[in-house]
Enzyme design. Structure first.
Site, mmCIF file in Angstrom:
data_model
loop_
_atom_site.group_PDB
_atom_site.id
_atom_site.type_symbol
_atom_site.label_atom_id
_atom_site.label_comp_id
_atom_site.label_asym_id
_atom_site.label_seq_id
_atom_site.Cartn_x
_atom_site.Cartn_y
_atom_site.Cartn_z
ATOM 1 N N THR A 120 -3.622 53.676 42.055
ATOM 2 C CA THR A 120 -2.297 53.497 42.648
ATOM 3 C C THR A 120 -1.440 54.759 42.508
ATOM 4 O OG1 THR A 120 -0.177 52.384 42.201
ATOM 5 C CG2 THR A 120 -1.741 52.365 40.432
ATOM 6 N N ASP A 121 -0.482 54.915 43.408
ATOM 7 C CA ASP A 121 0.458 56.047 43.316
ATOM 8 C C ASP A 121 1.352 55.938 42.078
ATOM 9 O OD1 ASP A 121 2.076 53.907 44.151
ATOM 10 O OD2 ASP A 121 2.764 54.870 46.005
ATOM 11 N N GLU A 122 1.396 54.735 41.458
ATOM 12 C CA GLU A 122 2.308 54.555 40.322
ATOM 13 C C GLU A 122 1.892 55.364 39.109
ATOM 14 O OE1 GLU A 122 3.821 50.595 39.780
ATOM 15 O OE2 GLU A 122 3.307 50.061 41.838
ATOM 16 N N TYR A 145 1.917 48.718 33.267
ATOM 17 C CA TYR A 145 0.899 48.612 34.336
ATOM 18 C C TYR A 145 0.423 50.005 34.751
ATOM 19 C CZ TYR A 145 -0.756 48.572 39.185
ATOM 20 O OH TYR A 145 -1.477 48.806 40.338
ATOM 21 N N LYS A 149 -3.285 51.833 34.369
ATOM 22 C CA LYS A 149 -4.057 52.354 35.514
ATOM 23 C C LYS A 149 -4.336 53.849 35.314
ATOM 24 C CE LYS A 149 -5.147 50.561 38.927
ATOM 25 N NZ LYS A 149 -6.350 49.777 39.310
HETATM 26 P P1 NAD Z 1 -4.392 41.171 42.677
HETATM 27 O O1 NAD Z 1 -3.613 40.920 41.410
HETATM 28 O O2 NAD Z 1 -4.009 40.453 43.915
HETATM 29 O O3 NAD Z 1 -5.934 40.855 42.418
HETATM 30 C C1 NAD Z 1 -6.593 41.218 41.245
HETATM 31 C C2 NAD Z 1 -7.930 40.463 41.203
HETATM 32 O O4 NAD Z 1 -8.657 40.906 40.035
HETATM 33 C C3 NAD Z 1 -7.776 38.947 41.081
HETATM 34 O O5 NAD Z 1 -8.665 38.302 41.967
HETATM 35 C C4 NAD Z 1 -8.157 38.659 39.619
HETATM 36 O O6 NAD Z 1 -8.734 37.363 39.443
HETATM 37 C C5 NAD Z 1 -9.170 39.762 39.344
HETATM 38 N N1 NAD Z 1 -9.255 40.099 37.919
HETATM 39 C C6 NAD Z 1 -8.222 40.380 37.075
HETATM 40 N N2 NAD Z 1 -8.701 40.626 35.842
HETATM 41 C C7 NAD Z 1 -10.063 40.527 35.924
HETATM 42 C C8 NAD Z 1 -11.108 40.698 34.984
HETATM 43 N N3 NAD Z 1 -10.852 41.011 33.707
HETATM 44 N N4 NAD Z 1 -12.374 40.537 35.398
HETATM 45 C C9 NAD Z 1 -12.653 40.194 36.689
HETATM 46 N N5 NAD Z 1 -11.695 40.012 37.624
HETATM 47 C C10 NAD Z 1 -10.415 40.184 37.240
HETATM 48 O O7 NAD Z 1 -4.345 42.744 42.875
HETATM 49 P P2 NAD Z 1 -4.295 43.578 44.242
HETATM 50 O O8 NAD Z 1 -2.915 43.720 44.676
HETATM 51 O O9 NAD Z 1 -5.324 43.023 45.159
HETATM 52 O O10 NAD Z 1 -4.768 45.016 43.714
HETATM 53 C C11 NAD Z 1 -6.160 45.335 43.664
HETATM 54 C C12 NAD Z 1 -6.321 46.746 43.132
HETATM 55 O O11 NAD Z 1 -5.656 47.651 44.002
HETATM 56 C C13 NAD Z 1 -5.743 46.954 41.743
HETATM 57 O O12 NAD Z 1 -6.611 47.763 41.006
HETATM 58 C C14 NAD Z 1 -4.421 47.666 42.005
HETATM 59 O O13 NAD Z 1 -4.070 48.503 40.922
HETATM 60 C C15 NAD Z 1 -4.770 48.458 43.252
HETATM 61 N N6 NAD Z 1 -3.618 48.750 44.116
HETATM 62 C C16 NAD Z 1 -2.883 47.731 44.642
HETATM 63 C C17 NAD Z 1 -1.789 48.031 45.459
HETATM 64 C C18 NAD Z 1 -0.929 46.929 46.056
HETATM 65 O O14 NAD Z 1 0.105 47.239 46.639
HETATM 66 N N7 NAD Z 1 -1.321 45.666 45.952
HETATM 67 C C19 NAD Z 1 -1.461 49.368 45.729
HETATM 68 C C20 NAD Z 1 -2.251 50.383 45.196
HETATM 69 C C21 NAD Z 1 -3.329 50.062 44.390
HETATM 70 P P1 TYD Z 2 6.462 45.097 43.694
HETATM 71 O O1 TYD Z 2 6.035 44.356 44.917
HETATM 72 O O2 TYD Z 2 6.443 44.380 42.388
HETATM 73 O O3 TYD Z 2 5.574 46.413 43.651
HETATM 74 P P2 TYD Z 2 5.701 47.724 42.680
HETATM 75 O O4 TYD Z 2 6.649 47.435 41.582
HETATM 76 O O5 TYD Z 2 4.295 47.843 42.186
HETATM 77 O O6 TYD Z 2 6.127 48.833 43.579
HETATM 78 O O7 TYD Z 2 7.922 45.645 43.916
HETATM 79 C C1 TYD Z 2 8.227 46.509 44.986
HETATM 80 C C2 TYD Z 2 9.676 46.926 44.835
HETATM 81 O O8 TYD Z 2 10.513 45.771 45.017
HETATM 82 C C3 TYD Z 2 10.014 47.468 43.449
HETATM 83 O O9 TYD Z 2 10.909 48.552 43.587
HETATM 84 C C4 TYD Z 2 10.689 46.306 42.759
HETATM 85 C C5 TYD Z 2 11.367 45.544 43.894
HETATM 86 N N1 TYD Z 2 11.471 44.074 43.701
HETATM 87 C C6 TYD Z 2 12.688 43.435 43.850
HETATM 88 O O10 TYD Z 2 13.723 44.053 44.134
HETATM 89 N N2 TYD Z 2 12.727 42.069 43.671
HETATM 90 C C7 TYD Z 2 11.637 41.349 43.335
HETATM 91 O O11 TYD Z 2 11.738 40.098 43.153
HETATM 92 C C8 TYD Z 2 10.368 42.014 43.217
HETATM 93 C C9 TYD Z 2 9.110 41.254 42.881
HETATM 94 C C10 TYD Z 2 10.332 43.398 43.428
#
Ligand code: NAD
Ligand code: TYD
Length: 338
Positions: A120-122, A145, A149
Site C-alpha cells: 500500500t502507499d500508506e 497498520y 505493512k
Molecule cells: P480485506 O480486509 O477486505 O481482506 C483481507 C482478507 O485477508 C480477508 O478475506 C481475511 O479473511 C484474510 N485474512 C486476514 N488475516 C488472515 C490470515 N492470518 N490468514 C489468512 N487470511 C487472512 O482487505 P483488502 O482491502 O482486500 O486488502 C487486500 C490487500 O491489499 C491488503 O494486503 C492491503 O494491505 C492491500 N491494499 C488494499 C487497499 C485498499 O484500498 N483496500 C489499497 C492498497 C493495498
Molecule cells: P479508509 O477507507 O479507512 O482508508 P485509509 O485510512 O486506509 O486511507 O479511510 C479513507 C479516508 O476517509 C481516511 O482519510 C479516513 C477517512 N474516513 C472518514 O472520514 N470517516 C470514516 O468513517 C472512515 C472509515 C474514514
C-alpha cells in the site's frame, strides 16, 4: 497456470480472483483465507470449480502443501483497516508481518517462481500540500497498520536480496468497488446514506486520498504477474486525488441524498494528510493504464451496493453494529442511533 492467492475472500482478493478466472479460462486458483471478520464467503459466490478455497491461516505450516505446482503467489491476506489497528495492533503484526514471513518461507522452500506482495502507499507516510511518493521514497509509516505493512515489505525485499527469491512488491492507492467491507470510507458512507444514517467525516474532511477502481488494480496485478521484474517495486495509482469531504459529497449527489447527513466527528489520531503516487514506472514498464474514471466507477459501485442490499445486511450484522458503536459513539457527536 496455477496461482495461490491469499486473502481471496476479502475485497481486493475476491475481485482479483473473479477477474483472473474470467480472463484466463484454463487457469486454477487456490485461495488461502482464514475467513476473519473481513473474509466473506458471499464474495466468492458463483466462482467456477477452478477456484478452491483453503480455509487456513497464512501462518499455518500446512499452507506449504498448497504451493505444490503453483506458478505464482499473489499475497493479499492482511489486517487492512487503519482504525482497527489504532484500536488494537497485535493481530496486525501477527498476520501482516509474521504471516508474510511464514508465507515467503513456504514459497521459497517450494521454489515458487513468482511472489507478488500486495502492499500500500500508506507505507510511505504522509505528504503535505505538494509532492508525490515514488518507489524510492523512504518508508515513514504512521499508523500501526502502515507500520506492519512496511515491515512486511522489508521482509519481502530481504527475501529477494538474501535468497534471490523472485519477490515483486506493489503499492496501490485507496481502492473502491464492489464487495468492500463497510468499515472503509466509500462503502461506509454509501450504505449509511442509503439507510438515511449520519455520515461520520473525520476532522474537517480535508485529508486527500488517491482513488483507484479495484478492477484497474486487478489489471495492474495481472501485468505484474506477467511482466513484473523480480526485486522491483511498483506504485499503482491513478493520479485521481480528492479530499474526503469531496468524495462524500459526490456519493450524496449520486444517491440524491441531502448534505445534512454529513456529521463532522473527532479526527483519527495521527491521520495522514495526503497520499499521492507517482505511478509512471508501472505505466512504462508494465504497459498498464488505469481505465475507469472516478465518476463512472463510483456510479457503478453505488449501483452495486444499491442492488446488493442482502450482502450489506449480512455484513452489517450484530458484530459490525458492535464495532460501529465502539468506534463512533464517542467521536464527539452522538452517532449511536446507527
Ligand atoms: P480485506 O480486509 O477486505 O481482506 C483481507 C482478507 O485477508 C480477508 O478475506 C481475511 O479473511 C484474510 N485474512 C486476514 N488475516 C488472515 C490470515 N492470518 N490468514 C489468512 N487470511 C487472512 O482487505 P483488502 O482491502 O482486500 O486488502 C487486500 C490487500 O491489499 C491488503 O494486503 C492491503 O494491505 C492491500 N491494499 C488494499 C487497499 C485498499 O484500498 N483496500 C489499497 C492498497 C493495498
Ligand atoms: P479508509 O477507507 O479507512 O482508508 P485509509 O485510512 O486506509 O486511507 O479511510 C479513507 C479516508 O476517509 C481516511 O482519510 C479516513 C477517512 N474516513 C472518514 O472520514 N470517516 C470514516 O468513517 C472512515 C472509515 C474514514
Amino acid at each position: 497456470m496455477k496461482l495461490l492467492v491469499t486473502g481471496g475472500a476479502g475485497f481486493v482478493g475476491s475481485n482479483f480472483i473473479r477477474y483472473w478466472l474470467r480472463e484466463h479460462p484454463s487457469d486454477r486458483i487456490a485461495n488461502v483465507d482464514r475467513l476473519t471478520y473481513a473474509g466473506n464467503l458471499r464474495n466468492l459466490e458463483g466462482l467456477p470449480d477452478r477456484h478452491e478455497l483453503v480455509c487456513q491461516d497464512i501462518s499455518d505450516p500446512t499452507v506449504e502443501t498448497y504451493m505444490e505446482g503453483v506458478d505464482a503467489v499473489v499475497h493479499f491476506a492482511a489486517e487492512s483497516h487503519v482504525d482497527r489497528s489504532i484500536d488494537s495492533s497485535e493481530v496486525f503484526l501477527q498476520t501482516n508481518v509474521i504471516g508474510t514471513q511464514r508465507l515467503l518461507e513456504a514459497a521459497r522452500r517450494k521454489r515458487v517462481s513468482r511472489f507478488v506482495h500486495v502492499s500500500t502507499d500508506e507505507v510511505y507516510g504522509a505528504l503535505g500540500d505538494s509532492g508525490e511518493f515514488s518507489e524510492d521514497t523512504p518508508l515513514r509509516p504512521n499508523s500501526p497498520y502502515a507500520a506492519s505493512k512496511a515491515g512486511a515489505d522489508l521482509l519481502a525485499r530481504s527475501y529477494f536480496k538474501t535468497y534471490d527469491f523472485p519477490v515483486i512488491i506493489t503499492r496501490a492507492c485507496n481502492n473502491y468497488g464492489p464487495y468492500q467491507h463497510p468499515e472503509k470510507l466509500i462503502p461506509l458512507m454509501t450504505t449509511n446514506a442509503l439507510e438515511g444514517l449520519p455520515l461520520p467525516v473525520y476532522g474537517k474532511g480535508a485529508q486527500i486520498r488517491e482513488w483507484i477502481h479495484v478492477t484497474d488494480h486487478c489489471r495492474a496485478l495481472e501485468a505484474v504477474v506477467q511482466r513484473g521484474r523480480p526485486g522491483e517495486i511498483y506504485n499503482i495509482g491513478t493520479g485521481c486525488r480528492l479530499s474526503n469531504l469531496a468524495i462524500v459529497q459526490m456519493i450524496l449527489q449520486l444517491l440524491e441524498k441531502p448534505a445534512s447527513l454529513i456529521q463532522f466527528v473527532t479526527d483519527r489520531p495521527g491521520h495522514d494528510f495526503r497520499y499521492a503516487l507517482d505511478s509512471s514506472k508501472a505505466r512504462r514498464e508494465l504497459q498498464w493504464e488505469p481505465q475507469i474514471q472516478l465518476e463512472t466507477g463510483l456510479q457503478q459501485t453505488i449501483r452495486w451496493y444499491r442492488e446488493n442490499r442482502s450482502w450489506i445486511e449480512a455484513v452489517k450484522g450484530p458484530s459490525y453494529q458492535q464495532y460501529y458503536s465502539r468506534m463512533y459513539q464517542n467521536r464527539g457527536k452522538d452517532l449511536s442511533s446507527n
